[in-house]
Design a protein around this motif. Structure first.
Motif, PDB file in Angstrom:
ATOM      1  N   GLN A  67     -22.904 -29.719  26.249  1.00  0.00           N
ATOM      2  CA  GLN A  67     -22.257 -28.455  25.912  1.00  0.00           C
ATOM      3  C   GLN A  67     -21.472 -28.567  24.614  1.00  0.00           C
ATOM      4  OE1 GLN A  67     -22.583 -25.504  27.718  1.00  0.00           O
ATOM      5  NE2 GLN A  67     -24.173 -26.731  28.712  1.00  0.00           N
ATOM      6  N   ARG A  68     -21.385 -29.788  24.096  1.00  0.00           N
ATOM      7  CA  ARG A  68     -20.679 -29.990  22.840  1.00  0.00           C
ATOM      8  C   ARG A  68     -21.502 -29.447  21.676  1.00  0.00           C
ATOM      9  NH1 ARG A  68     -19.104 -36.132  24.694  1.00  0.00           N
ATOM     10  NH2 ARG A  68     -17.067 -35.627  25.590  1.00  0.00           N
ATOM     11  N   PRO A  69     -20.849 -29.079  20.573  1.00  0.00           N
ATOM     12  CA  PRO A  69     -21.595 -28.587  19.410  1.00  0.00           C
ATOM     13  C   PRO A  69     -22.568 -29.635  18.868  1.00  0.00           C
ATOM     14  CG  PRO A  69     -19.270 -28.053  19.202  1.00  0.00           C
ATOM     15  CD  PRO A  69     -19.387 -28.983  20.376  1.00  0.00           C
TER      16      PRO A  69
ATOM     17  N   ASN B 201     -12.875 -23.015  11.173  1.00  0.00           N
ATOM     18  CA  ASN B 201     -13.802 -23.168  12.291  1.00  0.00           C
ATOM     19  C   ASN B 201     -15.186 -23.529  11.768  1.00  0.00           C
ATOM     20  OD1 ASN B 201     -11.961 -22.371  14.383  1.00  0.00           O
ATOM     21  ND2 ASN B 201     -12.257 -20.245  13.745  1.00  0.00           N
ATOM     22  N   VAL B 202     -15.816 -24.479  12.421  1.00  0.00           N
ATOM     23  CA  VAL B 202     -17.236 -24.741  12.198  1.00  0.00           C
ATOM     24  C   VAL B 202     -17.928 -24.319  13.488  1.00  0.00           C
ATOM     25  CG1 VAL B 202     -19.009 -26.462  11.729  1.00  0.00           C
ATOM     26  CG2 VAL B 202     -16.782 -26.649  10.617  1.00  0.00           C
ATOM     27  N   GLY B 203     -18.396 -23.099  13.498  1.00  0.00           N
ATOM     28  CA  GLY B 203     -18.913 -22.547  14.742  1.00  0.00           C
ATOM     29  C   GLY B 203     -17.778 -22.429  15.741  1.00  0.00           C
ATOM     30  N   SER B 204     -17.972 -22.979  16.929  1.00  0.00           N
ATOM     31  CA  SER B 204     -16.961 -22.908  17.981  1.00  0.00           C
ATOM     32  C   SER B 204     -15.883 -23.980  17.854  1.00  0.00           C
ATOM     33  CB  SER B 204     -17.635 -23.050  19.351  1.00  0.00           C
ATOM     34  OG  SER B 204     -18.289 -24.309  19.458  1.00  0.00           O
ATOM     35  N   LEU B 205     -16.068 -24.929  16.937  1.00  0.00           N
ATOM     36  CA  LEU B 205     -15.134 -26.038  16.797  1.00  0.00           C
ATOM     37  C   LEU B 205     -14.034 -25.693  15.801  1.00  0.00           C
ATOM     38  CD1 LEU B 205     -14.304 -28.933  17.469  1.00  0.00           C
ATOM     39  CD2 LEU B 205     -15.851 -29.711  15.650  1.00  0.00           C
ATOM     40  N   LYS B 206     -12.796 -25.663  16.286  1.00  0.00           N
ATOM     41  CA  LYS B 206     -11.659 -25.388  15.414  1.00  0.00           C
ATOM     42  C   LYS B 206     -11.131 -26.693  14.848  1.00  0.00           C
ATOM     43  CE  LYS B 206      -7.287 -22.897  15.059  1.00  0.00           C
ATOM     44  NZ  LYS B 206      -6.320 -21.988  15.720  1.00  0.00           N
ATOM     45  N   LEU B 207     -10.919 -26.732  13.537  1.00  0.00           N
ATOM     46  CA  LEU B 207     -10.422 -27.920  12.845  1.00  0.00           C
ATOM     47  C   LEU B 207      -9.083 -27.593  12.197  1.00  0.00           C
ATOM     48  CD1 LEU B 207     -13.730 -28.944  11.027  1.00  0.00           C
ATOM     49  CD2 LEU B 207     -12.892 -29.769  13.239  1.00  0.00           C
ATOM     50  N   GLN B 208      -8.192 -28.574  12.164  1.00  0.00           N
ATOM     51  CA  GLN B 208      -6.871 -28.342  11.572  1.00  0.00           C
ATOM     52  C   GLN B 208      -6.941 -28.181  10.060  1.00  0.00           C
ATOM     53  OE1 GLN B 208      -4.108 -31.602  12.037  1.00  0.00           O
ATOM     54  NE2 GLN B 208      -5.669 -33.181  11.664  1.00  0.00           N
TER      55      GLN B 208
ATOM     56  N   PRO C 149     -26.671 -16.262   6.643  1.00  0.00           N
ATOM     57  CA  PRO C 149     -25.238 -16.064   6.382  1.00  0.00           C
ATOM     58  C   PRO C 149     -24.333 -16.288   7.590  1.00  0.00           C
ATOM     59  CG  PRO C 149     -26.429 -13.975   6.375  1.00  0.00           C
ATOM     60  CD  PRO C 149     -27.462 -15.045   6.382  1.00  0.00           C
ATOM     61  N   GLN C 150     -24.872 -16.224   8.795  1.00  0.00           N
ATOM     62  CA  GLN C 150     -24.050 -16.420   9.989  1.00  0.00           C
ATOM     63  C   GLN C 150     -23.978 -17.880  10.420  1.00  0.00           C
ATOM     64  OE1 GLN C 150     -22.324 -13.790  10.959  1.00  0.00           O
ATOM     65  NE2 GLN C 150     -23.402 -12.723   9.305  1.00  0.00           N
ATOM     66  N   ALA C 151     -24.785 -18.730   9.806  1.00  0.00           N
ATOM     67  CA  ALA C 151     -24.836 -20.138  10.227  1.00  0.00           C
ATOM     68  C   ALA C 151     -23.636 -20.906   9.693  1.00  0.00           C
ATOM     69  CB  ALA C 151     -26.124 -20.783   9.741  1.00  0.00           C
ATOM     70  N   PRO C 152     -22.889 -21.608  10.542  1.00  0.00           N
ATOM     71  CA  PRO C 152     -21.800 -22.453  10.060  1.00  0.00           C
ATOM     72  C   PRO C 152     -22.358 -23.639   9.269  1.00  0.00           C
ATOM     73  CG  PRO C 152     -21.539 -21.955  12.397  1.00  0.00           C
ATOM     74  CD  PRO C 152     -22.931 -21.549  12.012  1.00  0.00           C
ATOM     75  N   LEU C 153     -21.778 -23.897   8.095  1.00  0.00           N
ATOM     76  CA  LEU C 153     -22.254 -24.963   7.227  1.00  0.00           C
ATOM     77  C   LEU C 153     -21.114 -25.913   6.884  1.00  0.00           C
ATOM     78  CD1 LEU C 153     -24.367 -22.869   4.666  1.00  0.00           C
ATOM     79  CD2 LEU C 153     -25.118 -23.850   6.845  1.00  0.00           C
ATOM     80  N   VAL C 154     -21.456 -27.205   6.807  1.00  0.00           N
ATOM     81  CA  VAL C 154     -20.528 -28.226   6.338  1.00  0.00           C
ATOM     82  C   VAL C 154     -21.119 -28.804   5.058  1.00  0.00           C
ATOM     83  CG1 VAL C 154     -19.384 -30.408   6.866  1.00  0.00           C
ATOM     84  CG2 VAL C 154     -19.819 -28.748   8.701  1.00  0.00           C
ATOM     85  N   GLY C 155     -20.403 -28.681   3.948  1.00  0.00           N
ATOM     86  CA  GLY C 155     -20.925 -29.115   2.656  1.00  0.00           C
ATOM     87  C   GLY C 155     -20.581 -30.565   2.369  1.00  0.00           C
ATOM     88  N   ILE C 156     -21.533 -31.253   1.763  1.00  0.00           N
ATOM     89  CA  ILE C 156     -21.319 -32.659   1.402  1.00  0.00           C
ATOM     90  C   ILE C 156     -22.188 -33.002   0.198  1.00  0.00           C
ATOM     91  CG2 ILE C 156     -23.011 -33.326   3.153  1.00  0.00           C
ATOM     92  CD1 ILE C 156     -21.602 -36.008   3.389  1.00  0.00           C
ATOM     93  N   GLY C 157     -21.605 -33.785  -0.712  1.00  0.00           N
ATOM     94  CA  GLY C 157     -22.371 -34.225  -1.875  1.00  0.00           C
ATOM     95  C   GLY C 157     -21.517 -34.299  -3.124  1.00  0.00           C
ATOM     96  N   GLY C 158     -20.956 -35.464  -3.391  1.00  0.00           N
ATOM     97  CA  GLY C 158     -20.224 -35.655  -4.636  1.00  0.00           C
ATOM     98  C   GLY C 158     -18.845 -35.053  -4.687  1.00  0.00           C
TER      99      GLY C 158
END
Length: 285
Positions: A159-161, A7-14, A236-245
């Motif tokens: 209302q979307r993330p 999950n990235v926040g409320s968005l569930k990913l497969q 620590p509660q913030a959803p994060l998406v990592g990117i870089g190399g």
């Protein structure tokens, strides 16, 4: 079966492997190498209200451990995306995150308002590494107050993330991260490219027509990891998406270990158009 859902926040990913904006076209360009529906999500090339032709060539150059680009946000415009691309992505069942940018707050709003009329969009990712023409060219992501104004202005439109893709070049990354979260961002993407220069020793000129560009690829991975770790430690509660190399499943794991809930694969796709699937397979293993 390995369970890779996240999950990235409320968005569930497969699964936690996403294609990064600007490296995967609009989600269909590399379909023969990497079906978009196989990934956690596809982040589209940045969209503006009207089509843009981008910067003059040359606008991309390889470096010893990555690449520098100054594409200039070339894109087909939000209307063409909605009518020519999104229906096919929707039909294929791809999870679509639309990258949005503008030179003013109003341009960001125009893009989101148009996209709100469409089904099949999971979230928006705001590219805030764009210069605000109303503020003397200062990037939205460099000034906490400017960023907070942008995010708070866009928050009521959907209302979307709302994800905010932060620039590593900001004077205080933690300050802009806090500003984005306080203004209503649902998640942060860390990080965009590092400002860099390449010089052609033979021509004695910059390798890129505009001079400076954005450095991405393996060279920036340790720096991106540090920023993800610092932001996760501070929020620590913030959803994060990592990117870089990120080039391998091991690279992806490193980002997950320092606080990311998902990762984006970008520059690796220029080397291997099936890189996202390779990273996903290695992560599963």
């Amino acid at each position: 079966m390995v369970q890779l859902a996240t999950n990235v926040g409320s968005l569930k990913l497969q699964n936690p492997v996403l294609a990064a904006s600007g490296t995967f076209g609009y989600g269909l360009d590399l379909v023969d190498f990497c079906p978009p529906e196989a990934l956690g999500a596809v982040v589209t090339k940045g969209l503006s209200p009207k089509p843009r032709i981008g910067n003059p060539n040359p606008r991309i150059v390889e470096t010893p451990a990555g690449m520098i680009n100054s594409i200039g946000l070339q894109n087909i415009g939000v209307e063409a995306f909605c009518t020519e691309v999104l229906p096919t992505l929707r039909q294929r069942g791809a999870c679509v995150v639309v990258n949005v940018f503008g030179e003013t707050e109003e341009e960001y709003a125009t893009v989101i308002e148009r996209l709100e009329k469409e089904e099949g969009i999971a979230a928006y990712e705001l590219n805030v590494s764009c210069p605000n023409v109303n503020k003397g060219g200062m990037e939205f992501g460099h000034d906490p107050k400017l960023l907070a104004s942008l995010v708070s202005g866009l928050r009521p439109l959907t209302q979307r993330p709302l994800w905010v893709k932060l620039s590593p070049n900001a004077p205080s990354p933690l300050a802009v991260a806090e500003a984005a979260l306080s203004a209503g961002a649902d998640a942060l993407t860390l990080v965009n490219t590092f400002r860099a220069l390449s010089v052609n020793a033979k021509t004695r000129k910059p390798s890129i027509a505009t001079g400076f560009g954005g450095l991405s690829g393996p060279a920036i991975k340790p720096l991106a990891l540090r920023l993800v770790w610092e932001v996760h430690r501070a929020f620590p509660q913030a959803p994060l998406v990592g990117i870089g190399g990120i080039m391998s499943g091991t690279d992806a794991v490193e980002f997950l270990l320092v606080g990311a809930s998902a990762v984006q694969v970008g520059t690796a796709t220029f080397r291997n158009p099936g890189a996202c699937l390779s990273v996903l397979s290695e992560l599963e293993a």
